[in-house]
Scaffold this motif. Structure first.
Motif, PDB file in Angstrom:
ATOM      1  N   ALA A 202      32.340 -16.853  -4.140  1.00  0.00           N
ATOM      2  CA  ALA A 202      32.593 -17.029  -2.707  1.00  0.00           C
ATOM      3  C   ALA A 202      33.826 -16.240  -2.270  1.00  0.00           C
ATOM      4  N   GLU A 203      34.876 -16.337  -3.054  1.00  0.00           N
ATOM      5  CA  GLU A 203      36.108 -15.625  -2.697  1.00  0.00           C
ATOM      6  C   GLU A 203      35.915 -14.114  -2.795  1.00  0.00           C
ATOM      7  N   ALA A 204      35.151 -13.699  -3.805  1.00  0.00           N
ATOM      8  CA  ALA A 204      34.959 -12.265  -4.028  1.00  0.00           C
ATOM      9  C   ALA A 204      34.019 -11.640  -3.006  1.00  0.00           C
ATOM     10  N   ASN A 205      33.078 -12.440  -2.485  1.00  0.00           N
ATOM     11  CA  ASN A 205      32.039 -11.852  -1.637  1.00  0.00           C
ATOM     12  C   ASN A 205      32.030 -12.325  -0.192  1.00  0.00           C
ATOM     13  N   ALA A 206      33.025 -13.108   0.164  1.00  0.00           N
ATOM     14  CA  ALA A 206      33.099 -13.607   1.542  1.00  0.00           C
ATOM     15  C   ALA A 206      33.057 -12.449   2.537  1.00  0.00           C
ATOM     16  N   ALA A 207      33.748 -11.381   2.201  1.00  0.00           N
ATOM     17  CA  ALA A 207      33.798 -10.229   3.097  1.00  0.00           C
ATOM     18  C   ALA A 207      32.414  -9.613   3.299  1.00  0.00           C
ATOM     19  N   HIS A 208      31.636  -9.536   2.227  1.00  0.00           N
ATOM     20  CA  HIS A 208      30.281  -8.982   2.334  1.00  0.00           C
ATOM     21  C   HIS A 208      29.415  -9.836   3.247  1.00  0.00           C
ATOM     22  N   ILE A 209      29.571 -11.145   3.095  1.00  0.00           N
ATOM     23  CA  ILE A 209      28.796 -12.064   3.925  1.00  0.00           C
ATOM     24  C   ILE A 209      29.148 -11.865   5.394  1.00  0.00           C
ATOM     25  N   LEU A 210      30.416 -11.783   5.680  1.00  0.00           N
ATOM     26  CA  LEU A 210      30.848 -11.610   7.062  1.00  0.00           C
ATOM     27  C   LEU A 210      30.318 -10.301   7.644  1.00  0.00           C
ATOM     28  N   ASP A 211      30.343  -9.253   6.833  1.00  0.00           N
ATOM     29  CA  ASP A 211      29.794  -7.966   7.271  1.00  0.00           C
ATOM     30  C   ASP A 211      28.302  -8.092   7.575  1.00  0.00           C
ATOM     31  N   ALA A 212      27.598  -8.745   6.664  1.00  0.00           N
ATOM     32  CA  ALA A 212      26.154  -8.909   6.850  1.00  0.00           C
ATOM     33  C   ALA A 212      25.862  -9.659   8.141  1.00  0.00           C
ATOM     34  N   ARG A 213      26.670 -10.641   8.432  1.00  0.00           N
ATOM     35  CA  ARG A 213      26.480 -11.404   9.665  1.00  0.00           C
ATOM     36  C   ARG A 213      26.674 -10.530  10.888  1.00  0.00           C
ATOM     37  N   ASP A 214      27.707  -9.728  10.848  1.00  0.00           N
ATOM     38  CA  ASP A 214      27.961  -8.819  11.973  1.00  0.00           C
ATOM     39  C   ASP A 214      26.768  -7.893  12.190  1.00  0.00           C
ATOM     40  N   ASP A 215      26.292  -7.305  11.096  1.00  0.00           N
ATOM     41  CA  ASP A 215      25.137  -6.417  11.182  1.00  0.00           C
ATOM     42  C   ASP A 215      23.952  -7.145  11.805  1.00  0.00           C
ATOM     43  N   TYR A 216      23.674  -8.306  11.293  1.00  0.00           N
ATOM     44  CA  TYR A 216      22.523  -9.089  11.757  1.00  0.00           C
ATOM     45  C   TYR A 216      22.650  -9.404  13.246  1.00  0.00           C
ATOM     46  N   ASP A 217      23.826  -9.846  13.649  1.00  0.00           N
ATOM     47  CA  ASP A 217      24.041 -10.228  15.050  1.00  0.00           C
ATOM     48  C   ASP A 217      23.955  -9.012  15.975  1.00  0.00           C
ATOM     49  N   ASP A 218      24.471  -7.872  15.511  1.00  0.00           N
ATOM     50  CA  ASP A 218      24.346  -6.643  16.295  1.00  0.00           C
ATOM     51  C   ASP A 218      22.876  -6.303  16.512  1.00  0.00           C
ATOM     52  N   ARG A 219      22.132  -6.401  15.442  1.00  0.00           N
ATOM     53  CA  ARG A 219      20.715  -6.056  15.482  1.00  0.00           C
ATOM     54  C   ARG A 219      19.959  -6.982  16.454  1.00  0.00           C
ATOM     55  N   GLN A 220      20.354  -8.229  16.492  1.00  0.00           N
ATOM     56  CA  GLN A 220      19.713  -9.194  17.380  1.00  0.00           C
ATOM     57  C   GLN A 220      19.962  -8.874  18.850  1.00  0.00           C
ATOM     58  N   SER A 221      21.174  -8.477  19.152  1.00  0.00           N
ATOM     59  CA  SER A 221      21.562  -8.302  20.557  1.00  0.00           C
ATOM     60  C   SER A 221      21.160  -6.939  21.108  1.00  0.00           C
ATOM     61  N   SER A 222      20.698  -6.060  20.227  1.00  0.00           N
ATOM     62  CA  SER A 222      20.356  -4.722  20.699  1.00  0.00           C
ATOM     63  C   SER A 222      18.945  -4.679  21.265  1.00  0.00           C
TER      64      SER A 222
ATOM     65  N   LEU B 185      16.060 -20.030   5.621  1.00  0.00           N
ATOM     66  CA  LEU B 185      15.770 -18.639   5.299  1.00  0.00           C
ATOM     67  C   LEU B 185      16.447 -17.689   6.276  1.00  0.00           C
ATOM     68  N   ARG B 186      16.445 -18.050   7.553  1.00  0.00           N
ATOM     69  CA  ARG B 186      17.082 -17.201   8.555  1.00  0.00           C
ATOM     70  C   ARG B 186      18.586 -17.071   8.313  1.00  0.00           C
ATOM     71  N   THR B 187      19.200 -18.173   7.978  1.00  0.00           N
ATOM     72  CA  THR B 187      20.640 -18.147   7.730  1.00  0.00           C
ATOM     73  C   THR B 187      20.958 -17.292   6.510  1.00  0.00           C
ATOM     74  N   LEU B 188      20.148 -17.450   5.474  1.00  0.00           N
ATOM     75  CA  LEU B 188      20.365 -16.665   4.261  1.00  0.00           C
ATOM     76  C   LEU B 188      20.118 -15.182   4.528  1.00  0.00           C
ATOM     77  N   GLU B 189      19.161 -14.920   5.416  1.00  0.00           N
ATOM     78  CA  GLU B 189      18.902 -13.535   5.782  1.00  0.00           C
ATOM     79  C   GLU B 189      20.096 -12.968   6.547  1.00  0.00           C
ATOM     80  N   ARG B 190      20.600 -13.763   7.472  1.00  0.00           N
ATOM     81  CA  ARG B 190      21.767 -13.336   8.256  1.00  0.00           C
ATOM     82  C   ARG B 190      22.975 -13.057   7.359  1.00  0.00           C
ATOM     83  N   ASP B 191      23.088 -13.849   6.302  1.00  0.00           N
ATOM     84  CA  ASP B 191      24.216 -13.681   5.386  1.00  0.00           C
ATOM     85  C   ASP B 191      23.990 -12.557   4.381  1.00  0.00           C
ATOM     86  N   GLY B 192      22.853 -11.890   4.495  1.00  0.00           N
ATOM     87  CA  GLY B 192      22.592 -10.751   3.615  1.00  0.00           C
ATOM     88  C   GLY B 192      22.188 -11.147   2.213  1.00  0.00           C
TER      89      GLY B 192
END
Lengths: 122, 122
Positions: A102-122, B59-66
């Motif tokens: 969790a500590e090592a990959n929290a940043a990746h998760i946050l990035d993935a969320r940003d990507d996902y949310d951007d994709r949703q709003s576009s 599944l959606r949340t896990l997808e969002r989290d990459g």
DNA sequence: CAGTATCCTATGAGATACTG
DNA sequence: CAGTATCTCATAGGATACTG
């Protein structure tokens, strides 16, 4: 060996265990008790943001599950120590691996969320 | 290496990750996707007791989290595959260790609870 | 098949204040 | 110091029914 426990099976006790592990504060308690016996106030200050009520609840449940030992000293002012039991110690290792992940990959998760949310709003 | 993430710290993103991992169905999804891409209906039948609504949410949340990739095939009837991403695969290992622990030690936990409850009522 | 749409409720959890 | 006692609330999650 035949464990006969399967998390994928409904009503399997291992699911309850999994849920216990997965509660909000329990993993942090393990982390706080990593180094040996700790007093209540110390646990509380180690785990940022936990209220005494919830911390007590969590510790009691872990004690009930045989993962934490609670030791009361007959003193004034009172002193209560908490420590992992042998069983609790065996759980510490896999739990710590998850924490490390969790500590090592929290940043990746946050990035993935940003990507996902951007994709949703576009 | 300097991760600068600490689960014991309030407002640390790693806590959010930990909470995600610790939700009721997420670990079971990892288990269900262990062997490669699986269709929705298969995931559903593999994880006993999950309703379609909650499974979709998870599944959606896990997808969002990459952690999970969702692939839609343009077919009739529809087909949607779910599989762990490379990031998800790295989480599978520690998560699987926890699952294995839960299955192996569920009986001990149940025993400890009985002992504790007996002690309370005596 | 792969989901949505609604409705509903239990409970995890926070805030606050008090005590042996 | 090590908790309890209340009160309150959000939301995770379940039941059920429906759809492109």
């Amino acid at each position: 060996m035949d464990t006969s426990f399967d998390v994928l099976n409904n009503d399997c006790p291992s699911r309850v265990v999994l849920q216990r592990i997965g509660d909000k504060w329990a993993p942090l308690v393990f982390q706080a008790l990593k180094g040996g016996p700790v007093r209540f106030s110390r646990v509380r200050s180690t785990i940022q943001g936990v209220t005494p009520k919830v911390l007590t609840q969590t510790l009691r449940t872990l004690e009930r599950d045989g993962l934490v030992r609670r030791t009361v000293f007959a003193q004034v002012p009172p002193r209560v120590d908490y420590e992992l039991t042998p069983l609790g110690l065996t759980l510490l290792e896999p739990l710590d691996a998850v924490r490390a992940w969790a500590e090592a990959n929290a940043a990746h998760i946050l990035d993935a969320r940003d990507d996902y949310d951007d994709r949703q709003s576009s």
